[in-house]
Design a protein around this motif. Structure first.
Motif, PDB file in Angstrom:
ATOM      1  N   PRO A  36       0.808  -1.227   0.000  1.00 28.03           N
ATOM      2  CA  PRO A  36       0.000   0.000   0.000  1.00 28.03           C
ATOM      3  C   PRO A  36       0.842   1.279   0.000  1.00 28.03           C
ATOM      4  N   LEU A  37       2.028   1.208   0.541  1.00 29.02           N
ATOM      5  CA  LEU A  37       2.887   2.387   0.549  1.00 29.02           C
ATOM      6  C   LEU A  37       3.475   2.668  -0.831  1.00 29.02           C
ATOM      7  N   LEU A  39       2.123   1.512  -3.883  1.00 29.36           N
ATOM      8  CA  LEU A  39       1.143   1.613  -4.962  1.00 29.36           C
ATOM      9  C   LEU A  39       0.332   2.900  -4.830  1.00 29.36           C
ATOM     10  N   PRO A  40      -0.041   3.481  -5.954  1.00 30.01           N
ATOM     11  CA  PRO A  40      -0.864   4.692  -5.887  1.00 30.01           C
ATOM     12  C   PRO A  40      -2.281   4.333  -5.441  1.00 30.01           C
ATOM     13  N   THR A  41      -2.918   5.275  -4.793  1.00 28.74           N
ATOM     14  CA  THR A  41      -4.304   5.054  -4.389  1.00 28.74           C
ATOM     15  C   THR A  41      -5.206   5.478  -5.534  1.00 28.74           C
ATOM     16  N   TYR A  42      -6.272   4.756  -5.708  1.00 30.75           N
ATOM     17  CA  TYR A  42      -7.201   5.051  -6.785  1.00 30.75           C
ATOM     18  C   TYR A  42      -8.424   5.731  -6.212  1.00 30.75           C
ATOM     19  N   GLY A  43      -9.007   6.582  -7.007  1.00 26.60           N
ATOM     20  CA  GLY A  43     -10.149   7.346  -6.538  1.00 26.60           C
ATOM     21  C   GLY A  43      -9.659   8.601  -5.846  1.00 26.60           C
ATOM     22  N   GLU A  44     -10.602   9.407  -5.481  1.00 23.15           N
ATOM     23  CA  GLU A  44     -10.227  10.655  -4.825  1.00 23.15           C
ATOM     24  C   GLU A  44     -10.618  10.605  -3.355  1.00 23.15           C
ATOM     25  N   TYR A  45      -9.861  11.323  -2.568  1.00 22.61           N
ATOM     26  CA  TYR A  45     -10.186  11.416  -1.150  1.00 22.61           C
ATOM     27  C   TYR A  45     -11.075  12.621  -0.958  1.00 22.61           C
TER      28      TYR A  45
END
Length: 81
Positions: A36-37, A39-45
């Motif tokens: 998780p550190l 890889l990019p996060t998908y979607g918006e926060y």
């Protein structure tokens, strides 16, 4: 590395094959934990405020649904009598 293998072999009584398997599984576990550190996060926060607002809406909807179910149950009980 050999000192660790030696220690695992004598402390846990692992065979050579089990010690190697332990290292492979440990490596896989470390990669899963670190993925998780990297890889990019998908979607918006949306932000904390929006999350709190959405949670409040869900809670209110649940309360309304429970109240309507209780009203239906009261009506059904009064019709049964």
């Amino acid at each position: 590395m050999n000192k660790i293998k030696h220690w695992l072999h004598y402390y846990f009584g692992f065979s050579k094959r089990e010690v190697n398997g332990f290292f492979v599984l440990s490596l896989i576990l470390a990669l899963i934990c670190l993925a998780p550190l990297a890889l990019p996060t998908y979607g918006e926060y949306h932000g904390l405020k929006k999350d709190q607002r959405l949670l409040g809406q869900l809670i209110n909807d649940a309360k309304e649904q429970k109240a309507s179910e209780q009203a239906v149950n009261r009506v059904e009980k009064s019709n049964d009598q």
